[in-house]
Every structure is written in structure tokens, then in C-alpha cells.
Design an enzyme around this catalytic site. Structure first.
Site, PDB file in Angstrom:
ATOM      1  N   CYS A  58       5.866  -3.733  16.233  1.00 30.61           N
ATOM      2  CA  CYS A  58       5.592  -2.774  17.307  1.00 30.61           C
ATOM      3  C   CYS A  58       4.155  -2.970  17.793  1.00 30.61           C
ATOM      4  O   CYS A  58       3.260  -3.265  16.993  1.00 30.61           O
ATOM      5  CB  CYS A  58       5.788  -1.349  16.802  1.00 30.61           C
ATOM      6  N   GLU A  82       0.827  -1.201   0.000  1.00 33.60           N
ATOM      7  CA  GLU A  82       0.000   0.000   0.000  1.00 33.60           C
ATOM      8  C   GLU A  82       0.863   1.254   0.000  1.00 33.60           C
ATOM      9  O   GLU A  82       1.928   1.279   0.595  1.00 33.60           O
ATOM     10  CB  GLU A  82      -0.897  -0.014   1.242  1.00 33.60           C
ATOM     11  N   CYS A 108       3.599   8.512   0.375  1.00 34.55           N
ATOM     12  CA  CYS A 108       4.138   7.696   1.461  1.00 34.55           C
ATOM     13  C   CYS A 108       4.345   6.278   0.906  1.00 34.55           C
ATOM     14  O   CYS A 108       3.393   5.656   0.441  1.00 34.55           O
ATOM     15  CB  CYS A 108       3.130   7.696   2.605  1.00 34.55           C
ATOM     16  N   CYS A 123       1.197  -1.012  15.996  1.00 37.01           N
ATOM     17  CA  CYS A 123       1.207  -0.883  14.528  1.00 37.01           C
ATOM     18  C   CYS A 123       0.535  -2.070  13.849  1.00 37.01           C
ATOM     19  O   CYS A 123       0.938  -3.219  14.029  1.00 37.01           O
ATOM     20  CB  CYS A 123       2.644  -0.743  14.043  1.00 37.01           C
ATOM     21  N   CYS A 130      -1.538   6.447   9.499  1.00 36.92           N
ATOM     22  CA  CYS A 130      -0.382   5.745  10.068  1.00 36.92           C
ATOM     23  C   CYS A 130      -0.813   4.512  10.835  1.00 36.92           C
ATOM     24  O   CYS A 130      -1.742   4.562  11.617  1.00 36.92           O
ATOM     25  CB  CYS A 130       0.323   6.632  11.087  1.00 36.92           C
ATOM     26  N   CYS A 159       5.979  -6.200   7.981  1.00 39.15           N
ATOM     27  CA  CYS A 159       7.143  -5.705   8.734  1.00 39.15           C
ATOM     28  C   CYS A 159       7.501  -6.722   9.811  1.00 39.15           C
ATOM     29  O   CYS A 159       6.628  -7.193  10.525  1.00 39.15           O
ATOM     30  CB  CYS A 159       6.827  -4.356   9.371  1.00 39.15           C
TER      31      CYS A 159
END
Ligand code: SAH
Ligand code: SF4
Length: 362
Positions: free
Chosen positions: A124, A100, A113, A127, A342, A120
Site C-alpha cells: 500500500c 515487530e 499488536c 505503509c 501504524c 508484506c
């Protein structure tokens, strides 16, 4: 040679060549260097993937090129426009994975972005990318740079800024990240100024030193989220490996090399990282370092341990931070209604596949 890895039926990926590499390829093929400019223009300005359509190149050479090389592409699968003007794109990679990217307009600034990994591996605690998607693979340099090219072509506008704040940790994919930034910066390609390219890291220390030593002025953003070591470790698993003390040294070395402000991102997790003690820790961590702190109100997602801060909590934290001698900004959460904000990258794809319930719009 790196290009050999990208073979399709033994052909080499023409998109994995930098301009300089294309020039030496042309020399090796007995062609004039200006052919490199022509090819680069077709690939990185026009977005053409059919070598036979490179019409300003003589046919015999096009045929020869097409025999040995191919031009892959990422393909737009879906586009969702937010009420605030940001547009989220889902792209399919040649191996079928999806990533994305988000277009974010802000007055004269047209920012994209980009993602650097499929998922990932860091995970975290706040996230969605790491927690819900897991990790599949690193992106190649061209797959990162092409997100900007495809969005620019799709919307018919010139992109002015790029932030490496999509899916993935750029410094776990350092070589491809830097190569993509160099490509985007190339004035024969998208010509985005080095100072308008910001790479955000969760704090992978060796990557910060490498960026400090890089000749171009790419900007650094650090996802801080807490300046208290024990707290940081609770939400960022790699914080133990790269403790705040080491992180601080690396950031100073970047600052001394570049003489440029460092931006710190701080996800506001109410009741966790917004006390007076947290503010004092931020102050002593940043002492002597010209910096900008960007407060990002936590965007919730299904299954997350935290809740979104109230407007009052955001305001209180913001006013306290304002008293410190740093520039403080509050990120307006763009694209929340389309899950482009985010930490929400990943949610949209999951929703499409019916894997999680939609997040309730705030
Ligand atoms: N891996 C890099 C870059 C991608 S994340 C990094 O962590 O810096 C981009 C930013 O979004 C980071 O500052 C990250 O902390 C923030 N973010 C992640 N999840 C979020 C969430 N749920 N709400 C608000 N911000 C989030
Ligand atoms: Fe990865 Fe950054 Fe998300 Fe952490 S915040 S899981 S490093 S993308």
C-alpha cells in the site's frame, strides 16, 4: 501432516500442535490425555523451551519426548519504550528474520499488536511495512501466537486484547492466522476472549467469507481508506482484484453471520481522501451496516508520497464524519516516538541498520 514441515534434525515442532492434536499425540504415544495439559501449560503459559525442564512429567517420558520433538522460540532482540507507555518489541525468528510487535496499554486494556508476515507483499502506498521492507515469508501459527506470550512474560502482565495490525496481511496467511487466534483463545493457553481478538484486513474477500463461517466470534476490521473505487486502487494495489462492491457483500455476510459491529480503519491522507465527496462515498458504502470508523492520521515515513494531516485537518474530517450515523473514533497515534505507530513498523529496524534517516518526531 503439518508438523513434519517443522523438523530440526528430524525432530517435530511441539509448538505447532493445538491442544486437541496434543491429546491425540499422547494417545498415539500410549500416554494419558492429562499429559497434553501438562505439556501445553509448559509451552503456552510458562514459555519453557527445554523439554527436560517439564518437571511434572516423569523423566523417562521427557527423554522420549526430547528425542522426537523440539520446542522452538522467538527471541527478544530489542525493546523500546515509548513515552506514552506503549512498548515495541523486535523478535528474531528461528531462521534469523526479524518481526515487530507492540504492547499498547490503554486504561484497563492491555493490547498486543501482532505481525502475521515478515514484511508484506501488498505494498500500500502509505505503509512503510510493504514499501520499505518488501515481503519475505508468512509466519507460522506458533510464531504469531508466541509474540503475545513473550510480551506477557517479559512484562509480567496478563494480555487482554490482541489486534492483528502489525506487519503483514493476515488473510494472505489465513490458516496460520486463524490457528494462532484459536491458540490465543484457548483457556489452557493465554485465554484471550474471541471477542477481544481483532483481525484487520486490507480487503482480501475470500478471507472475510472464511472468517464469517468460522465458529468463533473473532472480530473483523477492514482497512477501507477510501470508498471510491478509483481512489482506493491508487493506494491499495489489491483493490482492483477485490473491488468495493465485492468487499461490501463479504462484509455484510460477516455481519449477518456474527451480528457484530465491523470496524473500518481510515488512514487520513490530507488532500487525497478527506473531501465531501469522500464522506458521501463512505456513507453510501456503509449504509445498513452497524459500524465503527476509526480515523488514523497518516504517519509519515521517509520517501512516502503523503504528508501528515494537521490538527485542524483531522478535526474537520472528524466533525464531518461524526454527522453520519456511525461511531467514529480517532486513533491516538501510540508509540510514534519509537516508530511503533501504524505503518511505521519496519522503520525502526531500518534505522538500526542505518538504511533510512530517522523520522523527525512530531
Ligand atoms: N495488512 C492489514 C493489517 C496491518 S496494517 C491491513 O492493512 O489492514 C494496520 C493498519 O495500519 C491498517 O489500517 C493500515 O492501513 C494502517 N497504516 C498503514 N500504514 C500507515 C501509516 N503510514 N499511517 C497510518 N496508518 C497506517
Ligand atoms: Fe500490507 Fe496492511 Fe501495510 Fe497494506 S497496510 S502494505 S496490507 S501491512
Amino acid at each position: 501432516m503439518e508438523q513434519v514441515k517443522n523438523t530440526v534434525e528430524d525432530k517435530k515442532n511441539l509448538k505447532s500442535f493445538s491442544f486437541r492434536e496434543l491429546v491425540s499425540l499422547m494417545r498415539d504415544m500410549g500416554e494419558k490425555p492429562y499429559r497434553a495439559t501438562q505439556i501445553f501449560n509448559w509451552i503456552w503459559r510458562k514459555g519453557e523451551t527445554d523439554i527436560m525442564k517439564f518437571s511434572d512429567i516423569k523423566k523417562s517420558f521427557r527423554e522420549r519426548l526430547a528425542e522426537e520433538f523440539f520446542v522452538p522460540s522467538i527471541v527478544e532482540k530489542q525493546r523500546v519504550e515509548s513515552e506514552d507507555g506503549s512498548v515495541k518489541f523486535i523478535f528474531e525468528l528461528p531462521d534469523g528474520h526479524e518481526i515487530e510487535s507492540v504492547f499498547i496499554p490503554d486504561r484497563g486494556r492491555k493490547t498486543v499488536c501482532v505481525s502475521t508476515q515478515v514484511g508484506c507483499p501488498i505494498g500500500c502506498k502509505f505503509c512503510a511495512t510493504g514499501l520499505l521492507l518488501g515481503y519475505k515469508r508468512n509466519l507460522e501459527a506458533w510464531e504469531i501466537a508466541e509474540q503475545v506470550l513473550r510480551i506477557s512474560l517479559a512484562l509480567g502482565i496478563r494480555i487482554t486484547n490482541v489486534v492483528y495490525m502489525g506487519m503483514g496481511e493476515p488473510f494472505l496467511n489465513y490458516e496460520a492466522t486463524i490457528r494462532s487466534a484459536e491458540l490465543l483463545n484457548d483457556d489452557r493457553a493465554l485465554n484471550i476472549g474471541a471477542r477481544k481478538i481483532t483481525i484487520s484486513t486490507v480487503g482480501i474477500v475470500p478471507g472475510i467469507y472464511k472468517l464469517a463461517a468460522h465458529p468463533r466470534q473473532f472480530k473483523l476490521a477492514i482497512s477501507l481508506h477510501s470508498a471510491i473505487q478509483s481512489k482506493r486502487e491508487k493506494i491499495i494495489p489489491v483493490a482492483r482484484r477485490f473491488p468495493l462492491k465485492e468487499l461490501r457483500k463479504a462484509i455484510f455476510s460477516y455481519y449477518h453471520a456474527k451480528k457484530r459491529f465491523v470496524t473500518f480503519e481510515y488512514v487520513l491522507l490530507p488532500g487525497f481522501n478527506d473531501s465531501d465527496e469522500d464522506i458521501e462515498a463512505i456513507d453510501s458504502f456503509l449504509k445498513g451496516l452497524p459500524s465503527k470508523i476509526n480515523i488514523i492520521p497518516f504517519n509519515p515515513f521517509p520517501g512516502s508520497d503523503f504528508r501528515a494531516p494537521t490538527d485542524d485537518e483531522i478535526y474537520r474530517f472528524y466533525t464531518k464524519l461524526m454527522k453520519l450515523p456511525y461511531t467514529v473514533t480517532l486513533r491516538k497515534s501510540k508509540g510514534q516516538d519509537v516508530k511503533a505507530a501504524c505503518g511505521q513498523l519496519a522503520l525502526f529496524g531500518y534505522q538500526r541498520k542505518g538504511m533510512v534517516k530517522p523520522v523527525v518526531k512530531r
